[in-house]
Design an enzyme around this catalytic site. Structure first.
Site, PDB file in Angstrom:
ATOM      1  N   SER A  12     -31.945 -94.659 -41.527  1.00 17.60           N
ATOM      2  CA  SER A  12     -30.948 -94.016 -42.384  1.00 17.60           C
ATOM      3  C   SER A  12     -30.205 -95.031 -43.238  1.00 17.60           C
ATOM      4  O   SER A  12     -30.006 -96.178 -42.828  1.00 17.60           O
ATOM      5  CB  SER A  12     -29.940 -93.264 -41.507  1.00 17.60           C
ATOM      6  OG  SER A  12     -28.798 -92.892 -42.233  1.00 17.60           O
ATOM      7  N   TYR A  37     -23.674 -93.055 -35.102  1.00 19.04           N
ATOM      8  CA  TYR A  37     -24.975 -92.676 -35.680  1.00 19.04           C
ATOM      9  C   TYR A  37     -25.649 -93.874 -36.347  1.00 19.04           C
ATOM     10  O   TYR A  37     -26.831 -94.154 -36.121  1.00 19.04           O
ATOM     11  CB  TYR A  37     -24.771 -91.542 -36.684  1.00 19.04           C
ATOM     12  CG  TYR A  37     -26.023 -91.157 -37.437  1.00 19.04           C
ATOM     13  CD1 TYR A  37     -27.020 -90.399 -36.819  1.00 19.04           C
ATOM     14  CD2 TYR A  37     -26.209 -91.539 -38.759  1.00 19.04           C
ATOM     15  CE1 TYR A  37     -28.168 -90.044 -37.500  1.00 19.04           C
ATOM     16  CE2 TYR A  37     -27.355 -91.191 -39.447  1.00 19.04           C
ATOM     17  CZ  TYR A  37     -28.340 -90.439 -38.816  1.00 19.04           C
ATOM     18  OH  TYR A  37     -29.483 -90.096 -39.506  1.00 19.04           O
TER      19      TYR A  37
END
Length: 199
Positions: A12, A37
């Site tokens: 990501s 995350y």
């Protein structure tokens, strides 16, 4: 000998944290994640490197930049905002609307994945898959308004901790390595999403 020889890991853009330098390049220091995350995605990349080193696996880590389009998860911004707008409910907007995201249409992402798999790269590599053209949160809302043909009510909320100010992909490495070339601008992509959503 059996076992996995090649692997693709979905990482990501969040691994870049809140760095001021743009566009984000694969060679940038990503040692300072600002959310759990982001930390797990960077940890995944490091695990992939360890497995490449230990077992000779060919592994590509793809850093996706704010993917959107048909079949998008209901909790993600573009789908959530569209749903609320169609129900004449205000959308929650965190911060002042000036944060910028490199929204990437799902078809461009899948084209990139296909190009990478067909290339059959060897070794360990990290590649950005983004659009390369960041827009502000308010510009994204305006694209939804245009696609829906209606004004959206906004509920302004404080900035959330862990949200980055901007994302911006440098996609040169992916272009040079496996021909990645995103083609869908935000207005076109949002229109395609809304057409799917209204079906």
């Amino acid at each position: 000998e059996h076992g996995v020889k090649r692997m693709l890991f979905a990482s990501s853009s969040s691994v870049y944290g809140n760095q001021a330098k743009t566009p984000f390049s694969e060679s940038d220091d990503v040692g300072f994640p600002i959310s759990p995350y982001a930390a797990t995605k960077r940890s995944g990349e490091l695990l992939c490197h360890a497995y490449h080193h230990l077992y000779g696996m060919d592994i590509a880590c793809l850093r996706f930049f704010t993917v959107y389009g048909p079949r998008q998860r209901p909790d993600l911004a573009i789908r959530k905002f569209t749903d609320l707008a169609l129900r004449n409910q205000p959308i929650p907007l965190f911060g002042d609307g000036s944060s910028r995201r490199d929204y990437t249409f799902v078809d461009d992402i899948t084209d990139g994945i296909r190009g990478l798999l067909e290339k059959q790269l060897h070794g360990y590599g990290i590649f950005n898959l983004g659009c390369g053209s960041p827009v502000t949160l308010l510009e994204m809302v305006q694209a939804i308004e245009k696609a829906l043909g209606r004004k959206i009510q906004i509920e302004w909320l404080p900035k959330q901790p862990g949200d980055v100010d901007q994302t911006h992909a440098d996609v040169q490495k992916a272009f040079e390595t496996f021909g990645y070339e995103p083609k869908t601008d935000l207005e076109t992509g949002v229109r395609k999403f809304v057409e799917w959503y209204l079906r």
